[in-house]
Scaffold this motif. Structure first.
Motif, mmCIF file in Angstrom:
data_model
loop_
_atom_site.group_PDB
_atom_site.id
_atom_site.type_symbol
_atom_site.label_atom_id
_atom_site.label_comp_id
_atom_site.label_asym_id
_atom_site.label_seq_id
_atom_site.Cartn_x
_atom_site.Cartn_y
_atom_site.Cartn_z
ATOM 1 N N MET A 5 -0.010 8.880 9.040
ATOM 2 C CA MET A 5 0.147 8.069 10.050
ATOM 3 C C MET A 5 -0.626 6.592 9.633
ATOM 4 O O MET A 5 -0.127 5.265 9.635
ATOM 5 N N GLU A 6 -1.685 6.674 9.087
ATOM 6 C CA GLU A 6 -2.259 5.563 8.553
ATOM 7 C C GLU A 6 -1.593 4.861 7.355
ATOM 8 O O GLU A 6 -1.756 3.610 7.230
ATOM 9 N N GLN A 18 0.915 2.516 9.091
ATOM 10 C CA GLN A 18 0.112 1.188 9.759
ATOM 11 C C GLN A 18 -0.101 0.555 8.664
ATOM 12 O O GLN A 18 -0.088 -0.966 8.500
ATOM 13 N N ALA A 19 -0.757 1.135 7.444
ATOM 14 C CA ALA A 19 -0.974 0.203 6.260
ATOM 15 C C ALA A 19 0.146 -0.625 5.584
ATOM 16 O O ALA A 19 0.276 -1.886 5.234
ATOM 17 N N ILE A 32 3.002 -1.371 7.297
ATOM 18 C CA ILE A 32 3.306 -2.520 8.258
ATOM 19 C C ILE A 32 2.611 -3.673 8.400
ATOM 20 O O ILE A 32 3.140 -4.735 8.018
ATOM 21 N N GLU A 33 1.449 -3.395 8.113
ATOM 22 C CA GLU A 33 0.307 -4.559 7.849
ATOM 23 C C GLU A 33 0.841 -5.218 6.611
ATOM 24 O O GLU A 33 0.807 -6.606 6.681
ATOM 25 N N GLU A 54 6.181 -6.460 17.826
ATOM 26 C CA GLU A 54 5.293 -5.675 18.606
ATOM 27 C C GLU A 54 6.200 -4.236 18.658
ATOM 28 O O GLU A 54 5.764 -3.176 18.541
ATOM 29 N N ARG A 90 6.541 -2.333 15.534
ATOM 30 C CA ARG A 90 5.299 -1.547 15.115
ATOM 31 C C ARG A 90 5.191 -0.188 16.020
ATOM 32 O O ARG A 90 4.875 0.969 15.206
ATOM 33 N N VAL A 109 6.200 3.865 14.140
ATOM 34 C CA VAL A 109 5.163 4.905 14.344
ATOM 35 C C VAL A 109 5.790 6.162 14.742
ATOM 36 O O VAL A 109 5.601 7.260 14.466
ATOM 37 N N SER A 137 8.101 7.823 12.417
ATOM 38 C CA SER A 137 7.250 8.427 11.604
ATOM 39 C C SER A 137 6.939 9.958 12.012
ATOM 40 O O SER A 137 6.708 10.927 11.188
#
Length: 195
Positions: free
Chosen positions: A1-2, A5-6, A8-9, A131, A134, A138, A141
């Protein structure tokens, strides 16, 4: 999951040229390229990739994707249209982009359109899309992980990435097909008006 997020950033999804960033003076082609490179350079996939080139701009002009320039300078309105083209070209063909922007260019040529207002609306929608993206990635995923956990394979990590890629590409294709259908509807409407 992290990891998701990384990732996507790192995509630079918020990279858009805002109206405030567009100079009020007309720019030469090299200045236009520099503006786009400064804004979108961080979201390139690799160093060899070009954000915008003279050839691209010349092809857009020859293809009549935007109304004619004056004195080899690009106005604020040209920059807005080039920004829209930059976003559209990732999915649509040059002909589809031309069809999509035809009405805007026609109205701009007759000074009958508030392009700033339209572009501001586009930026608002694009921000909402980021938005939603994002949140959606998630969720996808999580769905992919559930599916992979059902498999009996030692290399679940790679399989999870492959399934995630396939899922994202599938969604991309669905959105592309919907966009192309809307372009076709615009094209049909234009052809009816020309008769």
């Amino acid at each position: 999951m992290e990891q998701i997020q990384a990732m996507i950033e790192k995509l630079g999804l918020e990279n858009q040229i805002t109206l405030e960033e567009i100079p009020q003076i007309d720019l030469y082609m090299d200045q236009v390229i520099q503006l786009f490179e400064n804004k979108f350079g961080s979201s390139k996939r690799n160093e060899e990739e070009k954000v915008l080139t003279k050839t691209m701009i010349n092809n857009y002009a020859k293809g009549k994707l935007f109304f004619p320039i004056k004195n080899k300078k690009y106005s604020k309105e040209h920059l807005i249209l080039i920004s829209l083209i930059y976003q559209l070209k990732g999915v649509l063909s040059i002909n589809d982009i031309k069809e999509t922007l035809f009405k805007i260019n026609e109205k701009m040529s007759m000074n009958q359109f508030n392009l700033d207002g339209f572009y501001e609306s586009y930026l608002h929608v694009a921000n909402k899309n980021v938005e939603n993206f994002r949140l959606d990635v998630v969720e996808k995923s999580k769905d992919v992980k559930k599916e992979i956990d059902l498999l009996e394979d030692a290399e679940k990590g790679d399989l999870q990435k492959i399934l995630m890629i396939a899922s994202l590409v599938n969604m991309s294709n669905l959105y592309r097909r919907a966009a192309e259908k809307l372009v076709d509807e615009i094209s049909i409407t234009q052809k009816r008006k020309e008769k």
